[in-house]
Design a protein around this motif. Structure first.
Motif, short mmCIF file in Angstrom:
data_model
loop_
_atom_site.label_atom_id
_atom_site.label_comp_id
_atom_site.label_asym_id
_atom_site.label_seq_id
_atom_site.Cartn_x
_atom_site.Cartn_y
_atom_site.Cartn_z
N PRO A 122 6.74 -31.42 -62.94
CA PRO A 122 5.32 -31.25 -62.57
C PRO A 122 4.55 -32.54 -62.89
CG PRO A 122 6.06 -29.46 -64.00
CD PRO A 122 7.15 -30.48 -63.97
N THR A 123 3.62 -32.90 -62.01
CA THR A 123 2.86 -34.13 -62.21
C THR A 123 1.36 -33.85 -62.08
OG1 THR A 123 3.02 -34.71 -59.88
CG2 THR A 123 4.69 -35.63 -61.34
N THR A 124 0.57 -34.79 -62.59
CA THR A 124 -0.88 -34.74 -62.46
C THR A 124 -1.32 -36.04 -61.80
OG1 THR A 124 -1.12 -33.40 -64.45
CG2 THR A 124 -3.07 -34.59 -63.72
N GLN A 125 -2.05 -35.93 -60.69
CA GLN A 125 -2.58 -37.11 -60.01
C GLN A 125 -4.06 -37.22 -60.34
OE1 GLN A 125 -1.45 -37.96 -55.94
NE2 GLN A 125 -3.56 -38.51 -55.48
N ILE A 126 -4.46 -38.39 -60.84
CA ILE A 126 -5.84 -38.59 -61.28
C ILE A 126 -6.46 -39.74 -60.49
CG2 ILE A 126 -7.35 -39.12 -63.24
CD1 ILE A 126 -5.11 -38.05 -65.08
N ASP A 127 -7.55 -39.44 -59.75
CA ASP A 127 -8.33 -40.47 -59.07
C ASP A 127 -9.45 -40.88 -60.01
OD1 ASP A 127 -6.79 -40.29 -56.76
OD2 ASP A 127 -8.08 -38.76 -55.88
N MET A 128 -9.61 -42.20 -60.24
CA MET A 128 -10.57 -42.68 -61.23
C MET A 128 -11.36 -43.85 -60.67
SD MET A 128 -8.01 -42.84 -64.50
CE MET A 128 -6.65 -43.60 -63.63
N ARG A 129 -12.52 -44.11 -61.32
CA ARG A 129 -13.33 -45.29 -61.02
C ARG A 129 -13.53 -46.06 -62.31
NH1 ARG A 129 -18.49 -45.76 -61.79
NH2 ARG A 129 -18.90 -43.55 -61.71
N ARG A 130 -13.19 -47.37 -62.26
CA ARG A 130 -13.36 -48.21 -63.44
C ARG A 130 -14.86 -48.41 -63.66
NH1 ARG A 130 -9.36 -52.48 -63.21
NH2 ARG A 130 -10.62 -53.36 -61.55
N ILE A 131 -15.33 -48.16 -64.88
CA ILE A 131 -16.75 -48.19 -65.18
C ILE A 131 -17.31 -49.60 -65.10
CG2 ILE A 131 -18.45 -47.79 -67.01
CD1 ILE A 131 -16.72 -45.37 -67.83
N SER A 132 -16.55 -50.59 -65.52
CA SER A 132 -17.06 -51.96 -65.59
C SER A 132 -17.41 -52.54 -64.22
CB SER A 132 -16.06 -52.87 -66.28
OG SER A 132 -14.83 -52.89 -65.58
N ASP A 133 -16.60 -52.26 -63.18
CA ASP A 133 -16.86 -52.87 -61.87
C ASP A 133 -16.80 -51.90 -60.69
OD1 ASP A 133 -14.16 -52.42 -61.81
OD2 ASP A 133 -13.58 -54.53 -61.73
N GLY A 134 -16.54 -50.62 -60.95
CA GLY A 134 -16.57 -49.63 -59.87
C GLY A 134 -15.31 -49.55 -59.02
N VAL A 135 -14.25 -50.26 -59.37
CA VAL A 135 -13.01 -50.23 -58.60
C VAL A 135 -12.34 -48.86 -58.77
CG1 VAL A 135 -10.69 -51.22 -58.42
CG2 VAL A 135 -12.66 -52.70 -58.75
N LYS A 136 -11.94 -48.27 -57.63
CA LYS A 136 -11.28 -46.96 -57.68
C LYS A 136 -9.77 -47.14 -57.73
CE LYS A 136 -14.94 -44.46 -55.42
NZ LYS A 136 -15.39 -43.71 -54.28
N THR A 137 -9.11 -46.25 -58.46
CA THR A 137 -7.66 -46.31 -58.60
C THR A 137 -7.10 -44.90 -58.73
OG1 THR A 137 -5.84 -47.27 -59.86
CG2 THR A 137 -7.74 -46.57 -61.12
N THR A 138 -5.82 -44.76 -58.45
CA THR A 138 -5.14 -43.48 -58.59
C THR A 138 -3.92 -43.67 -59.47
OG1 THR A 138 -5.84 -42.79 -56.39
CG2 THR A 138 -3.98 -41.61 -57.32
N GLN A 139 -3.75 -42.75 -60.43
CA GLN A 139 -2.59 -42.79 -61.32
C GLN A 139 -1.90 -41.44 -61.25
OE1 GLN A 139 -1.42 -45.22 -63.35
NE2 GLN A 139 -3.04 -46.73 -63.03
N ARG A 140 -0.57 -41.46 -61.42
CA ARG A 140 0.20 -40.22 -61.45
C ARG A 140 0.95 -40.16 -62.77
NH1 ARG A 140 2.97 -37.21 -56.53
NH2 ARG A 140 0.87 -37.49 -55.77
N TYR A 141 0.83 -39.03 -63.46
CA TYR A 141 1.47 -38.84 -64.77
C TYR A 141 2.30 -37.57 -64.74
CZ TYR A 141 -2.20 -42.00 -66.44
OH TYR A 141 -3.04 -43.07 -66.62
N LYS A 142 3.31 -37.50 -65.63
CA LYS A 142 3.95 -36.21 -65.89
C LYS A 142 2.91 -35.36 -66.58
CE LYS A 142 8.53 -38.16 -66.48
NZ LYS A 142 9.56 -38.51 -67.44
N THR A 143 2.89 -34.06 -66.34
CA THR A 143 1.82 -33.21 -66.90
C THR A 143 1.82 -33.20 -68.42
OG1 THR A 143 3.24 -31.28 -66.65
CG2 THR A 143 1.62 -31.65 -64.93
N THR A 144 2.94 -33.50 -69.05
CA THR A 144 3.00 -33.50 -70.51
C THR A 144 2.76 -34.88 -71.12
OG1 THR A 144 5.39 -33.77 -70.40
CG2 THR A 144 4.54 -31.51 -70.62
N GLU A 145 2.62 -35.91 -70.29
CA GLU A 145 2.37 -37.27 -70.77
C GLU A 145 0.97 -37.34 -71.40
OE1 GLU A 145 2.92 -41.58 -68.69
OE2 GLU A 145 3.65 -39.84 -67.58
N GLN A 146 0.83 -38.18 -72.44
CA GLN A 146 -0.47 -38.27 -73.12
C GLN A 146 -1.29 -39.44 -72.59
OE1 GLN A 146 -0.19 -38.08 -77.38
NE2 GLN A 146 0.12 -35.89 -77.26
#
Length: 189
Positions: free
Chosen positions: A37-61
């Motif tokens: 199982p995985t978790t996909q997280i769409d994020m925006r960097r606060i410093s410059d507004g650049v958007k990025t997507t990261q994928r983690y295992k659901t148990t990853e910290q």
């Protein structure tokens, strides 16, 4: 900083990756029939507004930053951004347009918002879930049209467009879901 597992990350959380702060735009958990199982997280960097997507295992910290939430009332907008005031301390803050994003159409003078800040820097603005607007333009109701048939376009007093049931007429006050701009019900006032 607090470590949490990836499946507990929610929209509006602030994460620290590589000494940079990111505000979470969306977080989805995927549980395939086979595989991890995985978790996909769409994020925006606060410093410059650049958007990025990261994928983690659901148990990853991941590291969640400590943020401060406070209630502010919207005052006005100018070339510098959007201005809000804390009604308890009368502190005024300015929020850049990229932090407000698509929600700016729903901002009305005096509306109470929840603003998340990290080291006094505004990182996200949460509007009330539902707000009341007046319909300023829509097609007239047609005789024989039922309320469940279809929706018609309407322009609200803030300039936004929404789809409303056929029985709604110009001048009617309606409740709108601010998350997606959808019609909820006729206002009860």
């Amino acid at each position: 900083m607090v470590k949490v597992i990836a499946s507990q990350v929610r929209k509006g959380n602030v994460l620290e990756l590589d000494n940079q702060l990111y505000v979470v735009l969306t977080a989805e958990n995927f549980h395939p029939g086979k595989g991890t199982p995985t978790t996909q997280i769409d994020m925006r960097r606060i410093s410059d507004g650049v958007k990025t997507t990261q994928r983690y295992k659901t148990t990853e910290q991941v590291e969640r930053a400590f943020i401060e939430d406070q209630d502010f009332n919207y005052l006005y907008q100018d070339a510098d951004g959007y201005h809000f005031m804390n009604m308890e301390s009368y502190e005024q803050i300015q929020v850049p347009e990229d932090v407000i994003g698509d929600q700016k159409v729903w901002l009305q003078e005096g509306v109470s918002c929840r603003i998340a800040r990290y080291n006094e820097l505004p990182i996200s603005v949460e509007l009330p879930a539902r707000m009341v607007f007046e319909v300023v333009e829509t097609e007239p109701a047609m005789k024989g049209q039922t309320a469940t048939s279809s929706y018609k376009p309407a322009i609200l007093n803030n300039g936004a467009r929404s789809m409303v049931p056929p029985h709604i007429q110009t001048g009617t006050r309606i409740v709108i879901q601010t998350e997606d701009g959808s019609y909820v019900e006729r206002a009860k006032d």
